[in-house]
Design an enzyme around this catalytic site. Structure first.
Site, PDB file in Angstrom:
ATOM      1  N   HIS A   1      -9.692   2.124   0.373  1.00 53.86           N
ATOM      2  CA  HIS A   1      -9.641   0.973   1.279  1.00 53.86           C
ATOM      3  C   HIS A   1     -10.758   1.006   2.334  1.00 53.86           C
ATOM      4  CE1 HIS A   1      -7.773  -2.218   3.637  1.00 53.86           C
ATOM      5  NE2 HIS A   1      -6.804  -2.334   2.733  1.00 53.86           N
TER       6      HIS A   1
ATOM      7  N   GLU B   1     -11.514  -3.584  -3.004  1.00 54.19           N
ATOM      8  CA  GLU B   1     -10.591  -2.553  -3.488  1.00 54.19           C
ATOM      9  C   GLU B   1     -10.368  -2.757  -4.980  1.00 54.19           C
ATOM     10  OE1 GLU B   1      -7.097  -2.921  -0.720  1.00 54.19           O
ATOM     11  OE2 GLU B   1      -8.511  -4.320   0.173  1.00 54.19           O
TER      12      GLU B   1
ATOM     13  N   GLN C   1      -9.561  -6.462  -5.064  1.00 55.18           N
ATOM     14  CA  GLN C   1      -9.016  -7.166  -3.911  1.00 55.18           C
ATOM     15  C   GLN C   1     -10.157  -7.296  -2.910  1.00 55.18           C
ATOM     16  OE1 GLN C   1      -5.730  -8.139  -3.706  1.00 55.18           O
ATOM     17  NE2 GLN C   1      -5.721  -8.948  -1.624  1.00 55.18           N
TER      18      GLN C   1
ATOM     19  N   HIS D   1       0.811  -1.231   0.000  1.00 54.68           N
ATOM     20  CA  HIS D   1       0.000   0.000   0.000  1.00 54.68           C
ATOM     21  C   HIS D   1       0.843   1.280   0.000  1.00 54.68           C
ATOM     22  CE1 HIS D   1      -3.408  -2.523   0.248  1.00 54.68           C
ATOM     23  NE2 HIS D   1      -3.583  -2.583   1.553  1.00 54.68           N
TER      24      HIS D   1
HETATM   25  C1  BGC Z   1      -4.474  -6.384   1.986  1.00 53.98           C
HETATM   26  C2  BGC Z   1      -4.274  -7.132   3.267  1.00 53.98           C
HETATM   27  C3  BGC Z   1      -3.834  -6.163   4.320  1.00 53.98           C
HETATM   28  C4  BGC Z   1      -4.878  -5.115   4.457  1.00 53.98           C
HETATM   29  C5  BGC Z   1      -4.458  -4.060   5.411  1.00 53.98           C
HETATM   30  C6  BGC Z   1      -5.539  -5.370   2.203  1.00 53.98           C
HETATM   31  O1  BGC Z   1      -5.737  -4.631   1.046  1.00 53.98           O
HETATM   32  O2  BGC Z   1      -4.793  -7.223   0.926  1.00 53.98           O
HETATM   33  O3  BGC Z   1      -3.342  -8.162   3.114  1.00 53.98           O
HETATM   34  O4  BGC Z   1      -3.610  -6.782   5.540  1.00 53.98           O
HETATM   35  O5  BGC Z   1      -5.138  -4.498   3.228  1.00 53.98           O
HETATM   36  O6  BGC Z   1      -5.468  -3.585   6.135  1.00 53.98           O
END
Ligand code: BGC
Length: 399
Positions: free
Chosen positions: A224, A364, A336, A151
């Protein structure tokens, strides 16, 4: 005579400039009136207001903007991380509840946020070992998730203060801009980013992302938000029914990096082509992929759009008790789906709610994780003279 005309024209010009400046000031005055609840009305229309949200460690003030539509939907967004902090949606009886996880004040986000509601960038999800090669040059990124980059790194777009421009109207919007400097978190190129949130009349929130660079780089932006359509105070999301417009997903290794395989979902616990409760197969410990993710934490490859232009259906979530429905559409090739597997009760969020495992889910929309290292994945490369442009729409309705 010619002189007289010149003089007259000059005078007319001065008069025009004077009247424009005065009316701009008058507009400015009209746009800044205080409401009884401490929020500031930005124009005569009241579809967007602003208030202070808290001070950043360097003393700058983060603001909170509230967008409202005629239906009664409210979305609150802070310019810290471009984060959606509150989002109300009606149930089948017309009762509005806040359906996203988050904090009541900036300090919560500064101290404990697993990316609640924020803009993710420069790169959504993981890049293996924080390394990739572009035009013959290898770049090393900040590593913040085991051996991988996640991220956007240690200080991704979720942890910076964005410039905000509120835009009032029947469909109020908040335009956020941020300049990510060349070398930030290891990425090449000055990246100028613009994200606009627009609350539509039909209870949909549209997010438009745009970026340009002065050196070849990689970009993969997303939002997110953790949703809980029962309301964020109401427990887990296992009873929500999910349909995903995806016939394939990306298996990962034990560090959550895609292996490169694009695997059909048919016959697996990743098949959401028919609406299925999220909890129905989430604890299938025989499935290695579920074990790696501690639940769902994978990228689904969306079926190609049926129309050439416009937004492609990502999926539909139905919460049967409240009747709330969330449909998502995007220009992106993947989503995602993450089921809040790492929430463990250590975070107390809005209204004192303790967020436990699976109290929220994220969808996401983005390109595939680790694309800079995978030749068979759609490219996330952005070159100077190109414009990165993607859109995602979240629409609420009821059963
Ligand atoms: C990821 C996770 C991660 C999370 C964080 C997601 O987008 O795929 O692996 O732990 O974000 O909050």
């Amino acid at each position: 005579m010619a002189n007289f005309i010149k003089k007259y024209l000059n005078l007319a010009c001065y008069a025009l400039i004077f009247s424009t400046v005065t009316s701009a000031c008058q507009n400015q005055e009209q746009t800044q009136t205080e409401n009884s609840d401490n929020t500031v009305k930005l124009t005569e229309q009241t579809n967007i207001t602003q208030q202070e949200f808290g001070k950043m460690p360097d003393g700058r003030m983060a603001m909170l903007y509230t967008l409202r539509n005629a239906e009664g939907m409210e979305v609150k967004i802070t310019n810290y991380g471009g984060t959606i902090t509150h989002w109300t949606a009606p149930d089948k009886n017309g009762k509005y509840e806040d359906v996203v996880l988050g904090h009541d004040s900036l300090s919560g986000y500064l101290t404990a946020s697993p990316y609640f509601g924020c803009i993710i960038g420069r790169y959504g999800n993981r890049i293996a070992k924080g390394k990739f090669t572009l035009e013959g040059q290898t770049y090393t990124l900040a590593v913040n998730n085991g051996e991988n980059h996640l991220h956007g790194g240690l200080q991704g777009f979720d942890k910076v203060l964005w410039e905000a421009t509120p835009i009032d109207g029947e469909e109020p919007a908040l335009k956020l801009t941020y300049l990510s400097k060349d070398g930030e978190e290891g990425y090449p190129g000055n990246l100028q980013v613009e994200v606009t949130y627009r609350l539509q009349k039909d209870n949909a929130l549209r997010i438009d992302y745009q970026a340009t660079t002065d050196k070849t780089t990689v970009v993969n932006l997303t939002n997110h938000t953790y949703f809980n359509l029962l309301g964020h105070t109401e427990g887990d999301i296992l009873g929500h029914e999910l349909m995903l417009n995806a016939s394939a997903f990306l298996p990962v290794d034990k560090t959550m990096i895609p292996t490169g395989e694009i695997r059909p979902v048919k016959g697996t616990v990743f098949d959401f082509t028919q609406s299925t409760p999220i909890g129905a197969r989430i604890n299938d410990t025989k499935d290695e992929q579920i074990k790696f993710g501690i639940g769902y934490d994978h990228s689904w490859v969306l079926n190609p759009p049926t129309e050439k232009d416009g937004l492609n259906l990502v999926g539909k979530v139905v919460e049967p008790n409240s009747g709330r429905i969330l449909e998502i559409f995007t220009t992106e090739p993947a989503v995602q789906f993450y089921t809040g597997n790492f929430l463990n009760g250590s975070i107390t969020g809005k209204r004192g709610v303790v967020y436990k495992q699976r109290y929220g889910f994220c969808l996401e929309t983005q390109h595939y994780p680790d694309s800079p290292n995978k030749k068979n994945f759609p490219s996330t490369v952005l070159k100077p003279n190109e414009t990165y442009q993607t859109s995602t729409l979240h629409r609420f309705s009821v059963n």
